[in-house]
Design a protein around this motif. Structure first.
Motif, PDB file in Angstrom:
ATOM      1  N   UNK A   1      66.757  99.832  68.359  1.00  0.00           N
ATOM      2  CA  UNK A   1      67.325  98.951  69.367  1.00  0.00           C
ATOM      3  C   UNK A   1      68.757  99.376  69.705  1.00  0.00           C
ATOM      4  N   UNK A   2      69.562  99.693  68.681  1.00  0.00           N
ATOM      5  CA  UNK A   2      70.937 100.125  68.920  1.00  0.00           C
ATOM      6  C   UNK A   2      70.979 101.440  69.696  1.00  0.00           C
ATOM      7  N   UNK A   3      70.037 102.344  69.415  1.00  0.00           N
ATOM      8  CA  UNK A   3      70.026 103.614  70.147  1.00  0.00           C
ATOM      9  C   UNK A   3      69.733 103.391  71.631  1.00  0.00           C
ATOM     10  N   UNK A   4      68.932 102.407  71.944  1.00  0.00           N
ATOM     11  CA  UNK A   4      68.646 102.109  73.351  1.00  0.00           C
ATOM     12  C   UNK A   4      69.813 101.378  74.016  1.00  0.00           C
ATOM     13  N   UNK A   5      70.418 100.417  73.301  1.00  0.00           N
ATOM     14  CA  UNK A   5      71.535  99.652  73.863  1.00  0.00           C
ATOM     15  C   UNK A   5      72.749 100.520  74.129  1.00  0.00           C
ATOM     16  N   UNK A   6      73.053 101.430  73.215  1.00  0.00           N
ATOM     17  CA  UNK A   6      74.246 102.259  73.358  1.00  0.00           C
ATOM     18  C   UNK A   6      74.061 103.423  74.313  1.00  0.00           C
ATOM     19  N   UNK A   7      72.838 103.896  74.470  1.00  0.00           N
ATOM     20  CA  UNK A   7      72.597 105.026  75.349  1.00  0.00           C
ATOM     21  C   UNK A   7      72.256 106.311  74.613  1.00  0.00           C
TER      22      UNK A   7
ATOM     23  N   UNK B   1      82.921 106.516  66.190  1.00  0.00           N
ATOM     24  CA  UNK B   1      82.870 106.685  67.632  1.00  0.00           C
ATOM     25  C   UNK B   1      82.226 105.479  68.262  1.00  0.00           C
ATOM     26  N   UNK B   2      82.227 105.501  69.570  1.00  0.00           N
ATOM     27  CA  UNK B   2      81.628 104.399  70.319  1.00  0.00           C
ATOM     28  C   UNK B   2      80.801 105.001  71.444  1.00  0.00           C
ATOM     29  N   UNK B   3      79.585 104.542  71.570  1.00  0.00           N
ATOM     30  CA  UNK B   3      78.700 104.980  72.645  1.00  0.00           C
ATOM     31  C   UNK B   3      78.199 103.734  73.345  1.00  0.00           C
ATOM     32  N   UNK B   4      78.641 103.558  74.583  1.00  0.00           N
ATOM     33  CA  UNK B   4      78.284 102.342  75.308  1.00  0.00           C
ATOM     34  C   UNK B   4      78.808 101.116  74.582  1.00  0.00           C
ATOM     35  N   UNK B   5      77.895 100.210  74.239  1.00  0.00           N
ATOM     36  CA  UNK B   5      78.275  98.964  73.556  1.00  0.00           C
ATOM     37  C   UNK B   5      78.239  99.080  72.043  1.00  0.00           C
ATOM     38  N   UNK B   6      77.850 100.225  71.521  1.00  0.00           N
ATOM     39  CA  UNK B   6      77.594 100.347  70.085  1.00  0.00           C
ATOM     40  C   UNK B   6      78.689 101.161  69.403  1.00  0.00           C
ATOM     41  N   UNK B   7      79.246 100.593  68.336  1.00  0.00           N
ATOM     42  CA  UNK B   7      80.216 101.305  67.498  1.00  0.00           C
ATOM     43  C   UNK B   7      79.487 101.983  66.351  1.00  0.00           C
ATOM     44  N   UNK B   8      79.849 103.219  66.091  1.00  0.00           N
ATOM     45  CA  UNK B   8      79.309 103.986  64.971  1.00  0.00           C
ATOM     46  C   UNK B   8      80.473 104.240  64.022  1.00  0.00           C
TER      47      UNK B   8
ATOM     48  N   UNK C   1      73.978 111.317  63.351  1.00  0.00           N
ATOM     49  CA  UNK C   1      74.194 110.094  62.587  1.00  0.00           C
ATOM     50  C   UNK C   1      73.677 110.327  61.173  1.00  0.00           C
ATOM     51  N   UNK C   2      74.321 109.726  60.188  1.00  0.00           N
ATOM     52  CA  UNK C   2      73.865 109.849  58.801  1.00  0.00           C
ATOM     53  C   UNK C   2      72.384 109.498  58.705  1.00  0.00           C
ATOM     54  N   UNK C   3      71.636 110.159  57.822  1.00  0.00           N
ATOM     55  CA  UNK C   3      70.191 109.939  57.715  1.00  0.00           C
ATOM     56  C   UNK C   3      69.733 108.480  57.591  1.00  0.00           C
ATOM     57  N   UNK C   4      70.405 107.604  56.830  1.00  0.00           N
ATOM     58  CA  UNK C   4      69.892 106.230  56.772  1.00  0.00           C
ATOM     59  C   UNK C   4      69.919 105.502  58.125  1.00  0.00           C
ATOM     60  N   UNK C   5      70.775 105.972  59.028  1.00  0.00           N
ATOM     61  CA  UNK C   5      70.900 105.344  60.339  1.00  0.00           C
ATOM     62  C   UNK C   5      70.233 106.179  61.433  1.00  0.00           C
ATOM     63  N   UNK C   6      69.500 107.215  61.064  1.00  0.00           N
ATOM     64  CA  UNK C   6      68.939 108.185  62.006  1.00  0.00           C
ATOM     65  C   UNK C   6      67.760 107.684  62.834  1.00  0.00           C
ATOM     66  N   UNK C   7      66.946 106.697  62.407  1.00  0.00           N
ATOM     67  CA  UNK C   7      65.817 106.298  63.261  1.00  0.00           C
ATOM     68  C   UNK C   7      66.282 105.964  64.684  1.00  0.00           C
ATOM     69  N   UNK C   8      65.704 106.659  65.654  1.00  0.00           N
ATOM     70  CA  UNK C   8      66.087 106.453  67.046  1.00  0.00           C
ATOM     71  C   UNK C   8      67.307 107.232  67.469  1.00  0.00           C
ATOM     72  N   UNK C   9      67.903 108.002  66.559  1.00  0.00           N
ATOM     73  CA  UNK C   9      69.128 108.747  66.834  1.00  0.00           C
ATOM     74  C   UNK C   9      68.961 110.230  66.500  1.00  0.00           C
ATOM     75  N   UNK C  10      68.191 110.975  67.274  1.00  0.00           N
ATOM     76  CA  UNK C  10      68.092 112.408  66.989  1.00  0.00           C
ATOM     77  C   UNK C  10      69.437 113.091  67.242  1.00  0.00           C
TER      78      UNK C  10
END
Length: 153
Positions: free
Chosen positions: A41-47, A71-78, A95-104
């Motif tokens: 969901x975050x990967x879609x919201x941030x872009x 960093x910040x991408x769209x509305x999402x802070x990383x 993105x670190x592996x635990x947060x990688x789903x949806x973030x290639x």
């Protein structure tokens, strides 16, 4: 029929039933499913997902690495979960592996950056810029990533 259900409910089989093993067995699955769902969901919201279509990682050579970056991408802070590799052709963003789903991992060429501006946030200098033409997303990263690359003024 109601008599049978009452008898079954009061029987020793249900009286000894303990749901804790089932809860303990299902919790990791439910947690992992929710974790992956939130990451997607975050990967879609941030872009990130849109950027991945236009800027997939192609294994370009990089000579500098910056780990635990924010960093910040769209509305999402990383916050402290980005690994950035900078090279002559552009930079790789992962993105670190635990947060990688949806973030290639992404590879952003230097010439894909548009309207770069430097912003100050307390002691930090950040570069905010648009990606793609037409604009796909706005990305904000630490200025040190771009040092010596000649891509910002």
């Amino acid at each position: 029929m109601n008599g049978f259900l009452l008898e079954l409910a009061s029987s020793a089989v249900l009286a000894d039933f303990n749901p804790l093993p089932i809860v303990f067995a299902l919790f990791p699955l439910v947690f992992a499913g929710m974790w992956c769902g939130i990451c997607f969901m975050l990967s879609m919201l941030g872009g990130w997902r849109s950027l991945a279509e236009s800027f997939p990682d192609r294994g370009q050579p990089c000579d500098q690495s910056f780990r635990m970056q924010s960093g910040r991408l769209g509305w999402v802070n990383y916050n402290s979960v980005l690994t950035i590799h900078s090279g002559p052709a552009g930079f790789r963003l992962a993105v670190w592996p635990p947060f990688r789903p949806g973030h290639p991992p992404l590879f952003i060429p230097w010439n894909a950056m548009r309207n770069a501006t430097i912003k100050r946030l307390f002691w930090l200098e950040l570069v905010s810029f648009e990606l793609g033409s037409p604009k796909i997303a706005t990305l904000q990263l630490p200025k040190k990533i771009f040092a010596g690359r000649g891509v910002i003024g």
